[in-house]
Design an enzyme around this catalytic site. Sequence first.
Site, PDB file in Angstrom:
ATOM      1  N   ASP A 118      83.331-100.056 -53.800  1.00  0.00           N
ATOM      2  CA  ASP A 118      82.645 -99.191 -54.771  1.00  0.00           C
ATOM      3  C   ASP A 118      81.894 -98.112 -53.987  1.00  0.00           C
ATOM      4  O   ASP A 118      82.082 -97.961 -52.761  1.00  0.00           O
ATOM      5  CB  ASP A 118      81.740-100.024 -55.704  1.00  0.00           C
ATOM      6  CG  ASP A 118      80.542-100.627 -54.993  1.00  0.00           C
ATOM      7  OD1 ASP A 118      80.404-100.450 -53.754  1.00  0.00           O
ATOM      8  OD2 ASP A 118      79.726-101.279 -55.672  1.00  0.00           O
ATOM      9  N   HIS A 119      81.046 -97.354 -54.685  1.00  0.00           N
ATOM     10  CA  HIS A 119      80.304 -96.253 -54.040  1.00  0.00           C
ATOM     11  C   HIS A 119      79.405 -96.763 -52.908  1.00  0.00           C
ATOM     12  O   HIS A 119      79.229 -96.096 -51.901  1.00  0.00           O
ATOM     13  CB  HIS A 119      79.473 -95.509 -55.091  1.00  0.00           C
ATOM     14  CG  HIS A 119      78.614 -96.432 -55.890  1.00  0.00           C
ATOM     15  ND1 HIS A 119      79.140 -97.244 -56.888  1.00  0.00           N
ATOM     16  CD2 HIS A 119      77.288 -96.713 -55.838  1.00  0.00           C
ATOM     17  CE1 HIS A 119      78.174 -97.972 -57.420  1.00  0.00           C
ATOM     18  NE2 HIS A 119      77.043 -97.669 -56.796  1.00  0.00           N
TER      19      HIS A 119
ATOM     20  N   CYS B  81      81.287-103.982 -51.201  1.00  0.00           N
ATOM     21  CA  CYS B  81      80.335-103.395 -52.158  1.00  0.00           C
ATOM     22  C   CYS B  81      78.950-103.480 -51.527  1.00  0.00           C
ATOM     23  O   CYS B  81      78.847-103.611 -50.308  1.00  0.00           O
ATOM     24  CB  CYS B  81      80.427-104.052 -53.533  1.00  0.00           C
ATOM     25  SG  CYS B  81      80.003-105.796 -53.614  1.00  0.00           S
ATOM     26  N   GLY B  82      77.904-103.362 -52.309  1.00  0.00           N
ATOM     27  CA  GLY B  82      76.567-103.364 -51.716  1.00  0.00           C
ATOM     28  C   GLY B  82      76.276-104.672 -51.012  1.00  0.00           C
ATOM     29  O   GLY B  82      75.829-104.704 -49.854  1.00  0.00           O
ATOM     30  N   THR B  83      76.510-105.782 -51.704  1.00  0.00           N
ATOM     31  CA  THR B  83      76.240-107.111 -51.130  1.00  0.00           C
ATOM     32  C   THR B  83      77.513-107.904 -50.818  1.00  0.00           C
ATOM     33  O   THR B  83      77.430-108.930 -50.139  1.00  0.00           O
ATOM     34  CB  THR B  83      75.439-107.954 -52.140  1.00  0.00           C
ATOM     35  OG1 THR B  83      76.226-108.085 -53.335  1.00  0.00           O
ATOM     36  CG2 THR B  83      74.107-107.309 -52.478  1.00  0.00           C
TER      37      THR B  83
ATOM     38  N   GLY C  50      79.528-109.148 -55.853  1.00  0.00           N
ATOM     39  CA  GLY C  50      80.305-108.768 -57.039  1.00  0.00           C
ATOM     40  C   GLY C  50      81.793-108.730 -56.751  1.00  0.00           C
ATOM     41  O   GLY C  50      82.609-109.215 -57.555  1.00  0.00           O
TER      42      GLY C  50
ATOM     43  N   HIS D 245      89.310-122.683 -42.140  1.00  0.00           N
ATOM     44  CA  HIS D 245      89.202-123.778 -43.106  1.00  0.00           C
ATOM     45  C   HIS D 245      89.706-123.398 -44.493  1.00  0.00           C
ATOM     46  O   HIS D 245      90.229-124.243 -45.213  1.00  0.00           O
ATOM     47  CB  HIS D 245      87.742-124.241 -43.231  1.00  0.00           C
ATOM     48  CG  HIS D 245      87.279-125.034 -42.050  1.00  0.00           C
ATOM     49  ND1 HIS D 245      86.228-125.919 -42.106  1.00  0.00           N
ATOM     50  CD2 HIS D 245      87.719-125.076 -40.760  1.00  0.00           C
ATOM     51  CE1 HIS D 245      86.046-126.476 -40.910  1.00  0.00           C
ATOM     52  NE2 HIS D 245      86.932-125.968 -40.072  1.00  0.00           N
ATOM     53  N   ASN D 246      89.497-122.153 -44.896  1.00  0.00           N
ATOM     54  CA  ASN D 246      89.774-121.750 -46.283  1.00  0.00           C
ATOM     55  C   ASN D 246      91.017-120.886 -46.429  1.00  0.00           C
ATOM     56  O   ASN D 246      91.445-120.611 -47.549  1.00  0.00           O
ATOM     57  CB  ASN D 246      88.570-121.009 -46.867  1.00  0.00           C
ATOM     58  CG  ASN D 246      87.278-121.760 -46.649  1.00  0.00           C
ATOM     59  OD1 ASN D 246      86.425-121.348 -45.859  1.00  0.00           O
ATOM     60  ND2 ASN D 246      87.127-122.895 -47.312  1.00  0.00           N
TER      61      ASN D 246
ATOM     62  N   ARG E 205      95.336-128.701 -41.299  1.00  0.00           N
ATOM     63  CA  ARG E 205      94.777-129.951 -41.831  1.00  0.00           C
ATOM     64  C   ARG E 205      93.950-129.704 -43.093  1.00  0.00           C
ATOM     65  O   ARG E 205      93.636-130.639 -43.810  1.00  0.00           O
ATOM     66  CB  ARG E 205      93.943-130.659 -40.761  1.00  0.00           C
ATOM     67  CG  ARG E 205      92.697-129.901 -40.334  1.00  0.00           C
ATOM     68  CD  ARG E 205      92.119-130.442 -39.015  1.00  0.00           C
ATOM     69  NE  ARG E 205      91.133-129.524 -38.476  1.00  0.00           N
ATOM     70  CZ  ARG E 205      89.828-129.612 -38.686  1.00  0.00           C
ATOM     71  NH1 ARG E 205      89.345-130.585 -39.434  1.00  0.00           N
ATOM     72  NH2 ARG E 205      89.004-128.716 -38.172  1.00  0.00           N
ATOM     73  N   HIS E 206      93.620-128.431 -43.368  1.00  0.00           N
ATOM     74  CA  HIS E 206      92.846-128.126 -44.581  1.00  0.00           C
ATOM     75  C   HIS E 206      93.721-127.777 -45.786  1.00  0.00           C
ATOM     76  O   HIS E 206      93.191-127.477 -46.863  1.00  0.00           O
ATOM     77  CB  HIS E 206      91.873-126.976 -44.301  1.00  0.00           C
ATOM     78  CG  HIS E 206      90.793-127.350 -43.350  1.00  0.00           C
ATOM     79  ND1 HIS E 206      89.685-128.084 -43.741  1.00  0.00           N
ATOM     80  CD2 HIS E 206      90.662-127.127 -42.019  1.00  0.00           C
ATOM     81  CE1 HIS E 206      88.921-128.285 -42.676  1.00  0.00           C
ATOM     82  NE2 HIS E 206      89.484-127.721 -41.622  1.00  0.00           N
TER      83      HIS E 206
ATOM     84  N   ARG F 284      93.136-129.373 -49.339  1.00  0.00           N
ATOM     85  CA  ARG F 284      92.019-128.850 -50.157  1.00  0.00           C
ATOM     86  C   ARG F 284      92.422-127.555 -50.865  1.00  0.00           C
ATOM     87  O   ARG F 284      92.029-127.324 -52.017  1.00  0.00           O
ATOM     88  CB  ARG F 284      90.785-128.587 -49.285  1.00  0.00           C
ATOM     89  CG  ARG F 284      90.026-129.826 -48.882  1.00  0.00           C
ATOM     90  CD  ARG F 284      90.328-130.241 -47.476  1.00  0.00           C
ATOM     91  NE  ARG F 284      89.714-131.511 -47.128  1.00  0.00           N
ATOM     92  CZ  ARG F 284      89.288-131.785 -45.886  1.00  0.00           C
ATOM     93  NH1 ARG F 284      89.383-130.890 -44.911  1.00  0.00           N
ATOM     94  NH2 ARG F 284      88.791-132.962 -45.616  1.00  0.00           N
TER      95      ARG F 284
HETATM   96  C1  RB5 Z   1      76.088-101.391 -56.918  1.00  0.00           C
HETATM   97  O1  RB5 Z   1      74.821-100.862 -57.038  1.00  0.00           O
HETATM   98  C2  RB5 Z   1      75.996-102.868 -56.527  1.00  0.00           C
HETATM   99  O2  RB5 Z   1      75.613-103.648 -57.629  1.00  0.00           O
HETATM  100  C3  RB5 Z   1      77.317-103.346 -55.999  1.00  0.00           C
HETATM  101  O3  RB5 Z   1      77.682-102.569 -54.905  1.00  0.00           O
HETATM  102  C4  RB5 Z   1      77.379-104.782 -55.494  1.00  0.00           C
HETATM  103  O4  RB5 Z   1      76.349-105.052 -54.607  1.00  0.00           O
HETATM  104  C5  RB5 Z   1      77.555-105.815 -56.510  1.00  0.00           C
HETATM  105  O5  RB5 Z   1      77.667-107.019 -56.223  1.00  0.00           O
END
Ligand code: RB5
Length: 147
Positions: free
Chosen positions: A8-9, A66-68, A71, A99-100, A132-133, A136
């Site tokens: 995203d942005h 994305c930011g974190t 999402g 593992h995943n 071995r995973h 799961r």
């Molecule tokens: C956008 O502001 C923010 O919500 C998005 O980038 C992200 O962090 C969502 O999980």
Amino acid sequence: MKIGIGSDHAGCGLKARIVQHLAAAGHQVTDVGTDSPDRSVDYPVYARKVAQSVASGDLELGILVCGTGIGMSIAANKIDGIRAALIHDHVTARMARMHNNANVICMGARLLAAEYAIDLVDQFLSCPFEQRHQRRLDLITDIERGG
Ligand code: RB5
């Protein structure tokens, strides 16, 4: 590898750095956007594009920013066949593969320095999946199929 990437942005600056790095390393990179930090967009749109291409087999790996990263990982995991992992350090980057056998990795551009995030991608790519995973992972597939 055939790698799809989307953001995203909030993630497009880091996305551009990762694209540059992966292309220089010889990977075939498909960038689904977005490309401007100035226009607010909705991360599920980009998560869906990349995740569907991975699930269909057109791409071997997806990278979502994305930011974190939260999402993107929630959205990508809604697609059957996707194992999206939110990674933020060397341990999570390596375990996501070993593992995943994650087929999508997600990162938070507001939380990670670009050089560090690129190093995490390399850590993921340099590890083998440990067979071995597999049991799961098969159980996760059973959940998707309603079993
Ligand atoms: C956008 O502001 C923010 O919500 C998005 O980038 C992200 O962090 C969502 O999980």
